[in-house]
Scaffold this motif. Structure first.
Motif, PDB file in Angstrom:
ATOM      1  N   GLY A 262      10.112  -0.319  91.174  1.00 25.50           N
ATOM      2  CA  GLY A 262       8.723  -0.410  90.746  1.00 25.50           C
ATOM      3  C   GLY A 262       8.369   0.551  89.633  1.00 25.50           C
ATOM      4  N   GLY A 263       9.373   1.104  88.951  1.00 25.16           N
ATOM      5  CA  GLY A 263       9.128   2.034  87.860  1.00 25.16           C
ATOM      6  C   GLY A 263       9.336   1.383  86.506  1.00 25.16           C
ATOM      7  N   ARG A 264       9.474   2.204  85.497  1.00 27.32           N
ATOM      8  CA  ARG A 264       9.694   1.690  84.145  1.00 27.32           C
ATOM      9  C   ARG A 264      10.619   2.634  83.390  1.00 27.32           C
ATOM     10  NH1 ARG A 264       3.717   2.691  81.415  1.00 27.32           N
ATOM     11  NH2 ARG A 264       3.504   4.903  81.998  1.00 27.32           N
ATOM     12  N   ALA A 265      11.357   2.076  82.459  1.00 25.50           N
ATOM     13  CA  ALA A 265      12.308   2.844  81.667  1.00 25.50           C
ATOM     14  C   ALA A 265      12.127   2.481  80.196  1.00 25.50           C
ATOM     15  CB  ALA A 265      13.738   2.559  82.116  1.00 25.50           C
ATOM     16  N   ARG A 266      12.156   3.496  79.354  1.00 30.92           N
ATOM     17  CA  ARG A 266      12.083   3.304  77.905  1.00 30.92           C
ATOM     18  C   ARG A 266      13.295   3.975  77.271  1.00 30.92           C
ATOM     19  NH1 ARG A 266       5.768   5.226  77.301  1.00 30.92           N
ATOM     20  NH2 ARG A 266       4.829   3.506  78.470  1.00 30.92           N
ATOM     21  N   THR A 267      13.995   3.241  76.455  1.00 28.97           N
ATOM     22  CA  THR A 267      15.172   3.766  75.773  1.00 28.97           C
ATOM     23  C   THR A 267      15.071   3.441  74.300  1.00 28.97           C
ATOM     24  OG1 THR A 267      16.444   1.734  76.158  1.00 28.97           O
ATOM     25  CG2 THR A 267      16.589   3.441  77.836  1.00 28.97           C
ATOM     26  N   GLY A 268      15.423   4.413  73.452  1.00 32.18           N
ATOM     27  CA  GLY A 268      15.392   4.152  72.017  1.00 32.18           C
ATOM     28  C   GLY A 268      15.098   5.406  71.228  1.00 32.18           C
ATOM     29  N   PRO A 269      15.067   5.283  69.898  1.00 33.33           N
ATOM     30  CA  PRO A 269      14.788   6.434  69.036  1.00 33.33           C
ATOM     31  C   PRO A 269      13.371   6.954  69.258  1.00 33.33           C
ATOM     32  CG  PRO A 269      15.688   4.580  67.789  1.00 33.33           C
ATOM     33  CD  PRO A 269      15.342   4.057  69.131  1.00 33.33           C
ATOM     34  N   HIS A 270      13.244   8.289  69.197  1.00 27.43           N
ATOM     35  CA  HIS A 270      11.915   8.903  69.360  1.00 27.43           C
ATOM     36  C   HIS A 270      11.948  10.275  68.691  1.00 27.43           C
ATOM     37  CE1 HIS A 270       8.018   9.691  71.232  1.00 27.43           C
ATOM     38  NE2 HIS A 270       8.470  10.900  71.543  1.00 27.43           N
ATOM     39  N   GLU A 271      11.183  10.395  67.608  1.00 30.23           N
ATOM     40  CA  GLU A 271      11.053  11.653  66.873  1.00 30.23           C
ATOM     41  C   GLU A 271      12.404  12.236  66.496  1.00 30.23           C
ATOM     42  OE1 GLU A 271       8.695  14.183  69.333  1.00 30.23           O
ATOM     43  OE2 GLU A 271       6.846  13.010  69.066  1.00 30.23           O
ATOM     44  N   GLY A 272      13.270  11.411  65.957  1.00 33.94           N
ATOM     45  CA  GLY A 272      14.570  11.867  65.481  1.00 33.94           C
ATOM     46  C   GLY A 272      15.640  11.996  66.544  1.00 33.94           C
ATOM     47  N   TRP A 274      17.528  10.303  70.254  1.00 38.88           N
ATOM     48  CA  TRP A 274      17.673   9.150  71.142  1.00 38.88           C
ATOM     49  C   TRP A 274      17.147   9.591  72.507  1.00 38.88           C
ATOM     50  CZ3 TRP A 274      18.668   4.115  70.704  1.00 38.88           C
ATOM     51  CH2 TRP A 274      18.884   3.389  71.890  1.00 38.88           C
ATOM     52  N   ARG A 275      16.202   8.829  73.039  1.00 37.32           N
ATOM     53  CA  ARG A 275      15.537   9.254  74.259  1.00 37.32           C
ATOM     54  C   ARG A 275      15.645   8.187  75.343  1.00 37.32           C
ATOM     55  NH1 ARG A 275       9.043   9.925  74.955  1.00 37.32           N
ATOM     56  NH2 ARG A 275       9.255   7.677  74.634  1.00 37.32           N
ATOM     57  N   VAL A 276      15.936   8.643  76.541  1.00 33.45           N
ATOM     58  CA  VAL A 276      15.842   7.811  77.749  1.00 33.45           C
ATOM     59  C   VAL A 276      14.757   8.426  78.607  1.00 33.45           C
ATOM     60  CG1 VAL A 276      17.022   6.954  79.810  1.00 33.45           C
ATOM     61  CG2 VAL A 276      18.282   7.139  77.655  1.00 33.45           C
ATOM     62  N   ARG A 277      13.713   7.686  78.849  1.00 31.76           N
ATOM     63  CA  ARG A 277      12.586   8.179  79.637  1.00 31.76           C
ATOM     64  C   ARG A 277      12.335   7.200  80.783  1.00 31.76           C
ATOM     65  NH1 ARG A 277       8.027  11.562  79.121  1.00 31.76           N
ATOM     66  NH2 ARG A 277       6.177  10.796  80.217  1.00 31.76           N
ATOM     67  N   VAL A 278      12.418   7.704  82.002  1.00 30.18           N
ATOM     68  CA  VAL A 278      12.293   6.858  83.179  1.00 30.18           C
ATOM     69  C   VAL A 278      11.259   7.470  84.116  1.00 30.18           C
ATOM     70  CG1 VAL A 278      13.476   5.837  85.159  1.00 30.18           C
ATOM     71  CG2 VAL A 278      14.696   6.121  82.990  1.00 30.18           C
ATOM     72  N   GLU A 279      10.375   6.646  84.589  1.00 31.11           N
ATOM     73  CA  GLU A 279       9.364   7.071  85.551  1.00 31.11           C
ATOM     74  C   GLU A 279       9.474   6.215  86.799  1.00 31.11           C
ATOM     75  OE1 GLU A 279       4.506   7.819  85.885  1.00 31.11           O
ATOM     76  OE2 GLU A 279       5.440   7.223  83.974  1.00 31.11           O
TER      77      GLU A 279
END
Length: 283
Positions: A262-272, A274-279
């Motif tokens: 039931g969460g969400r994940a964002r992957t991709g370039p962010h402010e120079g 590579w970011r993986v952000r998962v909540e």
């Protein structure tokens, strides 16, 4: 034939009653009862019992033949579909487990071996071999755990690693030349088991992707438990071509794990970076 008998057997019982009382039988009955005898009353239960046996037998025959003639019922089709869905979900989960554990171990081994060969330093080579040995031993334990689930489906999953065991992931990455800056805030021991286990695998896959695609680069890892959610963020400097969205089974596995909880994940370039952000929600 059955409908014929169900009509005429009651008529025969009526005729027996009539002849026992001195009356005449019905001429349309398929069995004619000759004479007029009092003992005909004793025969009345016979056609009634025969009729009952015929009805029961026909009902059982219909019960046996109905599934073959009509096919599975909607409830049975739904149950079969649910079973099939459960099997596919289980196969997908096991495939993710194998991908994460074996993929991480092989990536670390390849990076360590390549670095040791390029350096040519005996001391560094010894450290690399120790890291490869430790990573391989951990991978074998994880593989045995996954195979144990296959052999014993009722086996509890509590033995799987959780975020409390994340230090070994960070040390494995550091031993491969990655500079890891980790920040953990909040009570990790209060995170529910399923969330903690999936969070561990997400962190493992993220570090594996760093080693595989960026090499020994600085990595910032953030793990935060607050406001009823677990937040994971892994960042590293971009190196080379940016992967296209949705490419690779690793990133897809991260998003699938998050979605299942039931969460969400964002992957991709962010402010120079590579970011993986998962909540992930905790409840």
């Amino acid at each position: 034939m059955v409908s014929f008998l169900t009509i005429h057997l009651p008529m025969l019982a009526t005729d027996l009653v009539a002849t026992a009382r001195g009356g005449a039988p019905d001429p349309s009955t398929f069995v004619q009862v000759p004479g007029q005898r009092w003992w005909h009353a004793l025969l009345v239960p016979l056609p009634v019992l025969l009729l009952a046996g015929l009805v029961v037998g026909a009902g059982r025959l219909i019960t046996v033949l109905a599934p073959r003639l009509l096919g599975p019922s909607p409830a049975e089709r739904l149950a079969a579909l649910e079973t099939r869905t459960e099997q596919l979900l289980e196969r997908t989960r096991i495939a993710r487990e194998l991908h994460d554990t074996i993929g991480h171990a092989l990536t670390v081994a390849v990076v360590q071996a390549g670095a040791a060969r390029a350096t040519g330093d005996p001391a560094f080579t010894d450290r690399a071999l120790e890291a490869i040995e430790e990573t391989g031993r951990t991978a074998l334990e994880d593989l045995d755990r996954v195979l144990g689930i296959l052999r014993e489906p009722e086996r509890p999953v509590s033995s799987r690693p959780t975020l409390v065991d994340a230090d070994r992931l960070l040390e494995s990455a550091r031993s491969s030349g990655v500079t890891v800056d980790a920040e953990v805030t909040g009570p990790l021991d209060t995170v529910p088991g399923p969330v903690a286990r999936e969070g561990y695998r997400i962190l493992q896959e993220s570090l594996t992707n760093v080693l595989r695609h960026a090499g020994p680069v600085p990595v910032r890892v953030g793990v935060r438990v607050a406001d009823g959610a677990l937040l994971l963020e892994i960042r590293n400097p971009l190196a080379g071509k940016v992967p296209g969205p949705g490419r690779g089974s690793g990133l897809r596995g991260v998003r699938e794990r998050a979605a299942l909880l039931g969460g969400r994940a964002r992957t991709g370039p962010h402010e120079g970076d590579w970011r993986v952000r998962v909540e992930l929600p905790l409840g």
